[in-house]
Design a protein around this motif. Structure first.
Motif: not given
Length: 167
Positions: A24, A152, A148
């Motif tokens: 990330t 993020f 994800s």
């Protein structure tokens, strides 16, 4: 996409989120620093070397010949173990990620309480920090896959709020 996890398992949630931090922050333009891990490894290997030398002296020399050396090695072992303990307890405490970009250095500390889905995150810059709670159900879907992109975006918001604190 990552592998699915049991979203009702706090250890699995914490481990998956902690493992997602380097990727990330790499997407956010940070390069991971391994200074804390390297220091911990050096201390651990030093302790092992002292113990190994003590073992070898015990095998090669007689008791009277090795007594002075053994006392010094025990003192060195105790000192290194104390430094290792202090390092883990006070310096590295809760740090899951440290990294730097062109203009800033950050440290991310995380924790998760037992039977809770709240991921407590502290993002620290040079002299300021932001402490926030990430409900794990906002970044995991029903099937247990980590999203994800949501993670993020969430960390991007936290870094923005940290930058606004600086102004």
């Amino acid at each position: 996409m990552s592998k699915p996890i049991n979203v009702y398992s706090t250890p699995e949630l914490r481990q998956t989120l902690d493992e997602a931090l380097p990727a990330t922050f790499q997407r956010l333009g940070f390069k991971q620093s391994f200074q804390l891990i390297d220091t911990k490894l050096i201390l651990g290997y030093s302790i092992a070397v002292v113990a190994g030398i003590s073992f070898l002296l015990d095998k090669k020399l007689k008791y009277d010949e090795s007594l002075t050396y053994q006392k010094l090695l025990v003192a060195a072992y105790a000192l290194l173990s104390g430094v290792f303990w202090c390092f883990c307890k006070y310096v590295e405490k809760g740090v899951k990620y440290s990294g730097s970009s062109k203009d800033r250095t950050i440290v991310v500390k995380t924790k998760m309480e037992k039977y809770s889905v709240d991921y407590h995150v502290t993002v620290q810059d040079e002299d300021r920090s932001v402490e926030v709670i990430l409900p794990a159900n906002t970044v995991f879907n029903e099937a247990g896959y980590l999203q994800s992109d949501r993670l993020f975006e969430w960390f991007e918001q936290q870094l923005d709020s940290l930058a606004k604190k600086a102004e």
